[in-house]
Design a protein around this motif. Structure first.
Motif, short mmCIF file in Angstrom:
data_model
loop_
_atom_site.label_atom_id
_atom_site.label_comp_id
_atom_site.label_asym_id
_atom_site.label_seq_id
_atom_site.Cartn_x
_atom_site.Cartn_y
_atom_site.Cartn_z
N ASP A 59 -22.20 -7.76 4.67
CA ASP A 59 -23.47 -7.46 3.99
C ASP A 59 -23.25 -6.60 2.74
OD1 ASP A 59 -24.97 -8.87 5.81
OD2 ASP A 59 -25.25 -7.15 7.13
N SER A 60 -22.08 -5.99 2.63
CA SER A 60 -21.76 -5.19 1.43
C SER A 60 -21.24 -6.13 0.36
CB SER A 60 -20.73 -4.10 1.77
OG SER A 60 -21.24 -3.20 2.72
N LYS A 61 -22.18 -6.66 -0.43
CA LYS A 61 -21.81 -7.66 -1.43
C LYS A 61 -21.12 -7.03 -2.65
CE LYS A 61 -23.57 -11.23 0.68
NZ LYS A 61 -22.69 -12.35 1.17
N VAL A 62 -21.59 -5.85 -3.04
CA VAL A 62 -21.02 -5.19 -4.21
C VAL A 62 -20.65 -3.75 -3.83
CG1 VAL A 62 -21.36 -4.49 -6.61
CG2 VAL A 62 -22.46 -6.58 -5.73
N ILE A 63 -19.34 -3.48 -3.89
CA ILE A 63 -18.83 -2.15 -3.53
C ILE A 63 -18.30 -1.49 -4.80
CG2 ILE A 63 -17.14 -0.88 -2.15
CD1 ILE A 63 -17.06 -3.41 -0.32
N ALA A 64 -18.69 -0.26 -5.05
CA ALA A 64 -18.23 0.46 -6.23
C ALA A 64 -17.22 1.52 -5.82
CB ALA A 64 -19.41 1.13 -6.95
N LEU A 65 -16.12 1.59 -6.55
CA LEU A 65 -15.10 2.61 -6.34
C LEU A 65 -15.00 3.41 -7.65
CD1 LEU A 65 -12.84 3.87 -4.62
CD2 LEU A 65 -11.30 2.10 -5.49
N SER A 66 -15.51 4.64 -7.63
CA SER A 66 -15.54 5.45 -8.85
C SER A 66 -14.69 6.70 -8.68
CB SER A 66 -16.98 5.85 -9.19
OG SER A 66 -17.53 6.67 -8.16
N GLY A 67 -14.38 7.32 -9.80
CA GLY A 67 -13.57 8.54 -9.79
C GLY A 67 -12.97 8.79 -11.16
N LYS A 68 -12.28 9.90 -11.30
CA LYS A 68 -11.69 10.25 -12.59
C LYS A 68 -10.55 9.31 -12.95
CE LYS A 68 -12.82 15.17 -12.52
NZ LYS A 68 -12.27 16.56 -12.60
N TRP A 69 -10.31 9.21 -14.25
CA TRP A 69 -9.25 8.35 -14.75
C TRP A 69 -7.89 8.81 -14.22
CZ3 TRP A 69 -5.24 9.82 -18.19
CH2 TRP A 69 -4.45 8.75 -18.65
N GLY A 70 -7.09 7.82 -13.80
CA GLY A 70 -5.72 8.10 -13.40
C GLY A 70 -5.54 8.68 -12.02
N THR A 71 -6.60 8.70 -11.20
CA THR A 71 -6.49 9.33 -9.88
C THR A 71 -6.13 8.34 -8.78
OG1 THR A 71 -8.91 9.17 -9.68
CG2 THR A 71 -7.99 11.27 -10.41
N GLY A 72 -5.84 7.08 -9.14
CA GLY A 72 -5.29 6.15 -8.15
C GLY A 72 -6.25 5.13 -7.59
N LYS A 73 -7.34 4.83 -8.30
CA LYS A 73 -8.30 3.85 -7.78
C LYS A 73 -7.67 2.46 -7.71
CE LYS A 73 -11.18 4.93 -11.00
NZ LYS A 73 -10.35 6.03 -11.54
N SER A 74 -7.04 2.05 -8.80
CA SER A 74 -6.39 0.72 -8.81
C SER A 74 -5.24 0.68 -7.81
CB SER A 74 -5.89 0.39 -10.22
OG SER A 74 -6.96 0.36 -11.14
N HIS A 75 -4.50 1.79 -7.72
CA HIS A 75 -3.41 1.87 -6.74
C HIS A 75 -3.96 1.73 -5.33
CE1 HIS A 75 0.33 3.38 -4.90
NE2 HIS A 75 -0.47 4.05 -4.09
N LEU A 76 -5.09 2.39 -5.07
CA LEU A 76 -5.72 2.30 -3.75
C LEU A 76 -6.12 0.86 -3.44
CD1 LEU A 76 -7.13 3.40 -1.22
CD2 LEU A 76 -9.08 4.00 -2.66
N TRP A 77 -6.71 0.18 -4.42
CA TRP A 77 -7.12 -1.20 -4.18
C TRP A 77 -5.91 -2.08 -3.86
CZ3 TRP A 77 -10.12 -4.68 -2.54
CH2 TRP A 77 -9.85 -6.02 -2.82
#
Length: 572
Positions: free
Chosen positions: A18-36
């Motif tokens: 049911d979670s069609k759109v999930i947002a992952l936010s945070g400061k630049w360079g803190t590992g969001k893409s790495h986490l994904w």
């Protein structure tokens, strides 16, 4: 949320259809893409494993996004025969229909765009760098794309966004309001960021860098990697560095690198760091009256000073200058670092003493679990190297130790040993003026005064004049030497000194005689005695050419009236 907690929550949200759109936010360079990437790699869900990724950085049209998604999807489609056949047949049918309407639809790009609904059906799509999209690409277009493919084609989206890089907050506000079902805000800890950075850029001095990174509160993985590279580069040819030497060079290298790469939010600049321990040191402003208003700039600098104290950076020298030069120019001479670190190595025992003193004061102030007896035993440990501690720090140490039960004996031992060592060294002169008004033990003051007295006794008339000429000023020793000089002293000095010294001496004294009242309060009758000595020498037939030279010099300075007779001026 930390990286670990955010990862757990993201996995749970991806499992919720049911979670069609999930947002992952945070400061630049803190590992969001790495986490994904970690979540994608570790997932057992084929939809997550096969997720399509596209960065919106610089994209100015929705077709560019779609084409990039096609490029991302084709490799997986080729591995899946059923998907590839379905895609081929669907696209071919659409192409034939549109080609019958207009020949232009035969272009490869158009064919790729026709395949989009088939490619993206029921897929997980990751849109990264949304805040870095081109201005020509409106947020409404992105919203329409997300809405169309979630509603009509069963797609799900993960939106990755650097919240601190938003020039227009409305972009994120609109996304959050219109399409986002769940938002995760990543707040990576320094420990997590450093661990990730180390996996990508192994550090040579991991624990030391980690400690400094944590004190600087840096969570940007990319910047931490740059800091690690800088430390590795600067210290790469320095083998077997002791703990004391590492304590000296690593913290300042980390701090300066972090400043250069803008890794510290509202952090100090190079000038502030280099000023530590100098007359411009901000610490002299920290002890302001509490009732006095402190402006924002003062508060900022007070915060910077606390950071430097926490890093144990209390002074800088040519090492910090070299690091800054490297950071700004990119060029580096390892032989210079080797020479500086080599010099530090020769002073290692002194550095060890100062390091031990810092640790003692830290434990004395903060470790309330230590008993006074235990602290006294630790103080005794400082005695063997007490001679390497400066006089002001020794004074503070003795005062602190004396407050402990039985500490007066230990403090006395420290003081006596320090003075004994001080007396064994040759001190030609000594300046104990302290710009910060720090206390000095009476016994140490007495030792310094003896040095001053001895230095005063050995200052000659020529020494005083040379000092005045070179420094355009003087201190007490020069004043006393000038006041004490007799006519005979002036005569012997003029007659016996080297020619180069004579030239400097006569010029400086002649300048003083032109304004005798201005110097009389400092030097007494020195100018009068100088004139008297010159008159004696000029009138003495046994001085030969010296007498003529003196007359020439006085004539050249328009002061012939002070002597009997005159001669033509010459350039001297």
């Amino acid at each position: 949320m930390t990286l670990k907690i955010t990862k757990e929550n993201l996995i749970q949200l991806l499992a919720d259809q049911d979670s069609k759109v999930i947002a992952l936010s945070g400061k630049w360079g803190t590992g969001k893409s790495h986490l994904w990437r970690e979540v994608k790699t570790d997932s057992a869900d084929n939809a997550v494993k096969g997720a399509l990724y596209v960065s919106l950085f610089g994209l100015n049209h929705m077709n560019q996004i779609k084409l990039k998604l096609v490029q991302s999807a084709l490799p997986s489609a080729e591995k899946n025969n059923a998907m590839w056949e379905k895609l081929r047949l669907g696209a071919e049918a659409a192409r034939k229909m549109l080609n019958s309407l207009h020949k232009g639809f035969s272009a490869l790009d158009e064919l790729a765009l026709l395949a989009i609904p088939t490619l993206l059906k029921d897929r997980v799509i990751v849109l990264d760098d949304i805040e870095r999209k081109h201005d020509k690409l409106s947020i409404e277009e992105v919203l329409g794309f997300i809405d169309e493919f979630t509603q009509q084609h069963g797609a799900r989206f993960v939106l990755i966004l650097n919240s601190d890089q938003l020039d227009n907050r409305n972009v994120w506000d609109v996304l959050r309001e219109k399409v986002v079902d769940q938002e995760l805000r990543l707040s990576t800890s320094t420990e997590e960021a450093f661990t990730i950075a180390c996996g990508l850029t192994p550090p040579a001095y991991g624990e030391r860098i980690r400690d400094a990174i944590q004190r600087c509160d840096i969570t940007n993985i990319r910047i931490i990697r740059k800091v690690i590279k800088a430390v590795n580069r600067v210290l790469e040819n320095q083998a077997n560095l002791s703990d004391v030497l590492l304590n000296r060079v690593v913290p300042s290298t980390v701090l300066l690198s972090a400043i250069h790469y803008k890794g510290i939010e509202d952090g100090p600049d190079f000038d502030f760091v280099l000023a530590q321990g100098t007359p411009n040191d901000w610490s002299k402003y920290l002890n302001q009256n509490e009732d006095k208003d402190v402006d924002k700039e003062s508060q900022r600098k007070s915060k910077w000073k606390l950071l430097l104290n926490d890093l144990d950076i209390h002074s800088c020298d040519e090492y910090e200058l070299l690091v800054i030069e490297f950071l700004q120019s990119g060029m580096f001479d390892p032989t210079k670092v080797k020479a500086i670190v080599g010099q530090y190595a020769t002073e290692e025992e002194a550095m060890t003493a100062r390091d031990n003193l810092k640790k003692f004061f830290k434990r004395l102030i903060w470790n309330h679990r230590l008993t006074e007896a235990e602290l006294l035993e630790e103080a005794k440990f400082l005695i063997p190297r007490i001679n390497f501690i400066d006089a002001y720090s020794l004074t503070a140490l003795c005062e602190s130790v004396e407050e402990l039960p039985g500490g007066d004996v230990v403090a006395k031992t420290m003081l006596e040993r320090w003075i004994t060592e001080f007396r064994t060294k040759k001190h030609e002169d000594f300046d104990d003026d302290d710009m910060f008004g720090r206390k000095l033990h009476p016994a140490i003051k007495a030792e310094f005064q003896l040095v001053k007295n001895h230095a005063q006794a050995t200052v000659t008339l020529l020494d005083a004049c040379v000092f005045i000429a070179k420094n355009s000023g003087w201190n007490t020793r020069q004043e006393l030497a000038m006041k004490a000089a007799t006519v005979a002293d002036f005569q012997s000095t003029i007659r016996d000194i080297d020619i180069d010294d004579l030239r400097m001496f006569m010029r400086r004294m002649l300048e003083m005689t032109m304004q005798p009242d201005g110097y009389r309060q400092h030097f007494g009758q020195a100018t009068d005695r100088f004139v008297e000595a010159c008159k004696n020498l000029a009138q003495d037939p046994n001085t030969g050419r010296l007498g003529k030279l003196i007359k020439t010099l006085f004539a050249n300075s328009k002061q012939s009236h002070l002597l009997d007779g005159s001669v033509a001026s010459v350039v001297v």
